[in-house]
Design a protein around this motif. Structure first.
Motif, mmCIF file in Angstrom:
data_model
loop_
_atom_site.group_PDB
_atom_site.id
_atom_site.type_symbol
_atom_site.label_atom_id
_atom_site.label_comp_id
_atom_site.label_asym_id
_atom_site.label_seq_id
_atom_site.Cartn_x
_atom_site.Cartn_y
_atom_site.Cartn_z
ATOM 1 N N SER A 260 0.811 -1.229 0.000
ATOM 2 C CA SER A 260 0.000 0.000 0.000
ATOM 3 C C SER A 260 0.841 1.273 0.000
ATOM 4 C CB SER A 260 -0.958 0.027 1.204
ATOM 5 O OG SER A 260 -1.851 -1.060 1.125
ATOM 6 N N PHE A 261 2.183 1.143 -0.230
ATOM 7 C CA PHE A 261 3.003 2.347 -0.391
ATOM 8 C C PHE A 261 2.517 3.139 -1.601
ATOM 9 C CE2 PHE A 261 6.781 3.888 -2.820
ATOM 10 C CZ PHE A 261 6.888 5.100 -2.151
ATOM 11 N N ILE A 262 2.255 2.410 -2.682
ATOM 12 C CA ILE A 262 1.597 3.009 -3.839
ATOM 13 C C ILE A 262 0.104 2.743 -3.693
ATOM 14 C CG2 ILE A 262 1.332 2.971 -6.346
ATOM 15 C CD1 ILE A 262 4.220 2.182 -6.582
ATOM 16 N N PRO A 263 -0.727 3.762 -3.552
ATOM 17 C CA PRO A 263 -2.160 3.560 -3.317
ATOM 18 C C PRO A 263 -2.824 2.802 -4.461
ATOM 19 C CG PRO A 263 -1.517 5.837 -2.896
ATOM 20 C CD PRO A 263 -0.353 5.180 -3.563
ATOM 21 N N ASP A 264 -3.993 2.269 -4.172
ATOM 22 C CA ASP A 264 -4.782 1.568 -5.183
ATOM 23 C C ASP A 264 -5.467 2.603 -6.070
ATOM 24 O OD1 ASP A 264 -6.293 -0.079 -6.713
ATOM 25 O OD2 ASP A 264 -7.547 -0.852 -5.085
ATOM 26 N N TYR A 265 -4.952 2.744 -7.284
ATOM 27 C CA TYR A 265 -5.487 3.728 -8.217
ATOM 28 C C TYR A 265 -6.505 3.121 -9.179
ATOM 29 C CZ TYR A 265 -1.774 6.952 -6.812
ATOM 30 O OH TYR A 265 -0.947 7.786 -6.101
ATOM 31 N N SER A 266 -7.076 1.979 -8.838
ATOM 32 C CA SER A 266 -8.001 1.316 -9.756
ATOM 33 C C SER A 266 -9.233 2.177 -10.039
ATOM 34 C CB SER A 266 -8.438 -0.036 -9.180
ATOM 35 O OG SER A 266 -9.025 0.123 -7.898
ATOM 36 N N CYS A 267 -9.612 3.040 -9.077
ATOM 37 C CA CYS A 267 -10.772 3.893 -9.302
ATOM 38 C C CYS A 267 -10.522 4.934 -10.390
ATOM 39 C CB CYS A 267 -11.186 4.584 -8.007
ATOM 40 S SG CYS A 267 -9.895 5.592 -7.271
ATOM 41 N N LEU A 268 -9.251 5.199 -10.671
ATOM 42 C CA LEU A 268 -8.932 6.220 -11.681
ATOM 43 C C LEU A 268 -9.210 5.757 -13.100
ATOM 44 C CD1 LEU A 268 -5.559 7.657 -10.295
ATOM 45 C CD2 LEU A 268 -7.851 8.629 -10.092
ATOM 46 N N VAL A 269 -9.402 4.450 -13.308
ATOM 47 C CA VAL A 269 -9.661 3.954 -14.664
ATOM 48 C C VAL A 269 -11.153 3.866 -14.945
ATOM 49 C CG1 VAL A 269 -7.506 2.657 -14.680
ATOM 50 C CG2 VAL A 269 -9.606 1.516 -13.959
ATOM 51 N N THR A 270 -11.991 4.268 -13.974
ATOM 52 C CA THR A 270 -13.429 4.269 -14.188
ATOM 53 C C THR A 270 -13.816 5.447 -15.083
ATOM 54 O OG1 THR A 270 -13.748 3.348 -11.975
ATOM 55 C CG2 THR A 270 -15.672 4.321 -13.044
ATOM 56 N N PRO A 271 -14.529 5.206 -16.179
ATOM 57 C CA PRO A 271 -14.899 6.314 -17.079
ATOM 58 C C PRO A 271 -15.650 7.444 -16.381
ATOM 59 C CG PRO A 271 -15.320 4.199 -18.135
ATOM 60 C CD PRO A 271 -14.955 3.901 -16.711
ATOM 61 N N TRP A 272 -16.429 7.108 -15.341
ATOM 62 C CA TRP A 272 -17.190 8.148 -14.644
ATOM 63 C C TRP A 272 -16.282 9.150 -13.951
ATOM 64 C CZ3 TRP A 272 -21.910 8.316 -16.258
ATOM 65 C CH2 TRP A 272 -22.565 7.150 -16.628
ATOM 66 N N MET A 273 -15.040 8.771 -13.698
ATOM 67 C CA MET A 273 -14.094 9.683 -13.064
ATOM 68 C C MET A 273 -13.781 10.887 -13.946
ATOM 69 S SD MET A 273 -12.788 9.368 -10.020
ATOM 70 C CE MET A 273 -11.289 10.296 -10.362
ATOM 71 N N TYR A 274 -14.021 10.742 -15.239
ATOM 72 C CA TYR A 274 -13.581 11.768 -16.183
ATOM 73 C C TYR A 274 -14.748 12.552 -16.788
ATOM 74 C CZ TYR A 274 -9.376 9.067 -15.593
ATOM 75 O OH TYR A 274 -8.308 8.409 -15.031
ATOM 76 N N MET A 275 -15.928 12.400 -16.193
ATOM 77 C CA MET A 275 -17.066 13.173 -16.670
ATOM 78 C C MET A 275 -16.861 14.670 -16.434
ATOM 79 S SD MET A 275 -19.210 11.052 -18.071
ATOM 80 C CE MET A 275 -17.729 10.214 -18.658
ATOM 81 N N ASP A 276 -16.249 15.012 -15.286
ATOM 82 C CA ASP A 276 -16.014 16.430 -15.017
ATOM 83 C C ASP A 276 -14.936 16.992 -15.940
ATOM 84 O OD1 ASP A 276 -14.064 14.894 -13.891
ATOM 85 O OD2 ASP A 276 -14.128 15.821 -11.916
#
Length: 282
Positions: free
Chosen positions: A160-176
Motif C-alpha cells: 500500500s506504499f503506492i495507493p490503489d489507483y483502480s478507481c482512476l480507470v473508471t470512465p465516470w471519473m472523467y465526466m467532469d
C-alpha cells in the motif's frame, strides 16, 4: 421551471438545426470507416477486410476531440453576431436559464447523443461482421478490467506504499474533465467574434506557458537538493516520499484532488459563461 423547460426544448431544437448534421456525420464515422475499408480492399482485389477495434477506437477519439472543439462555436457562436445575437438577447428568459441551458446542451446532450449513436452503430457492425473484433465499448471495458487488476496488484506488492489507483480507470471519473473541455470552448465561443476555436486553443497554450513559468520554480525550489541528499543517504523510496509531505498526501488522495480541482475550474468557467451572457452587448 416550466419556462426553463420550454426554453431548453427550444434550445435543443436550435442546436439540432445548427449542428445536427455535423454531429450525425461524426457519430457514424465508425460505420463509414468500416464501409470504406471494405470497399477499398475489395477494389484492390484482396477481398472484404474489416477495420479492427483499435482503428475504430482511434477514429472515435479523434472525432470526439473535433466535436469538443467545434460544437460550442457552431451552436452558440452566433451570440456574438450583432443581428442574431440581438435576437438571442430578446428571448424572454433570464441569463441564468440561458446559461444552464447552454451547459446542459454542450456538456450533457451533445456528448450523450454522440456516444449513443457511435456505440450503437459500432455494436451493430461487430454483430454483423465478426471479423471486426470486439466493439469499442467492449474494448474499453476490457482495458478498464486489465488496468484495475494491475493497480490492485501493484498496491498489494508495495504494501500500500503506492495507493490503489483502480478507481482512476473508471470512465465516470472523467465526466467532469469532459464537461470542462466543453465549457472552455463554450466560453471561448462567447468571447471571441471570429476564429473562435483557434483563438481559444491559442489562449490555452498561452495560459499553460504562463502557469508553467510560475509553478516550475516553486515546485523545483529545494526539490533537487533534497533528492540529491536522499540519493547520498541511500534513502528508500517510501522514506523519500515521506520527506515530501504534500507529495505523499497527494498520492494517497489523488481522486479527491482531481475532483476538487476540476470542480473549482468548472464552477469558475460556468460563472464566466453566466456573466458573459448577462453582460454581452452588440
Amino acid at each position: 421551471m416550466n419556462r426553463f423547460g420550454r426554453y431548453l426544448v427550444t434550445d435543443i431544437k436550435n442546436a439540432i438545426a445548427r449542428y445536427g448534421i455535423s454531429l450525425l456525420i461524426m457519430a457514424t464515422i465508425s460505420l463509414t470507416g468500416y464501409l470504406l475499408c471494405g470497399f477499398f480492399t475489395t477494389i484492390v482485389g484482396t477481398g472484404w477486410h474489416s477495420m479492427g477495434e483499435v482503428g475504430r477506437s482511434v477514429m472515435m477519439g479523434i472525432t470526439f476531440v473535433v466535436l469538443t472543439i467545434t460544437a460550442p462555436a457552431k451552436i452558440y457562436g452566433f451570440i456574438t453576431d450583432k443581428k442574431e445575437g440581438s435576437s438571442f438577447l430578446m428571448i424572454p428568459a433570464s441569463s441564468l436559464e440561458k446559461t444552464l441551458s447552454m451547459i446542459l446542451v454542450c456538456c450533457v446532450i451533445v456528448p450523450l447523443a454522440f456516444f449513443a449513436v457511435y456505440f450503437t452503430l459500432d455494436q451493430i457492425v461487430c454483430l454483423i461482421d465478426g471479423r471486426c473484433g470486439n466493439s469499442v465499448i467492449m474494448l474499453i471495458n476490457n482495458g478498464q478490467t486489465m488496468l484495475t487488476d494491475t493497480f490492485q496488484k501493484l498496491s498489494q506488492e508495495t504494501d500500500s506504499f503506492i495507493p490503489d489507483y483502480s478507481c482512476l480507470v473508471t470512465p465516470w471519473m472523467y465526466m467532469d474533465d469532459l464537461a470542462q473541455c466543453f465549457l472552455i470552448f463554450l466560453l471561448g465561443a462567447l468571447i471571441f467574434k471570429s476564429s473562435k476555436p483557434a483563438k481559444t486553443i491559442g489562449c490555452l497554450i498561452l495560459l499553460s506557458m504562463v502557469l508553467s513559468m510560475i509553478t516550475t520554480p516553486i515546485v523545483l525550489h529545494g526539490t533537487i537538493e533534497r533528492f540529491k541528499e536522499a540519493a547520498a543517504s541511500s534513502m528508500s523510496p517510501e522514506e523519500l516520499f515521506q520527506s515530501f509531505p504534500f507529495l505523499a498526501w497527494s498520492m494517497k488522495h489523488a481522486v479527491l484532488l482531481d475532483f476538487i480541482s476540476d470542480t473549482v475550474v468548472n464552477i469558475g468557467l460556468a460563472i464566466g459563461i453566466y456573466f458573459r451572457v448577462r453582460k454581452i452587448k452588440h
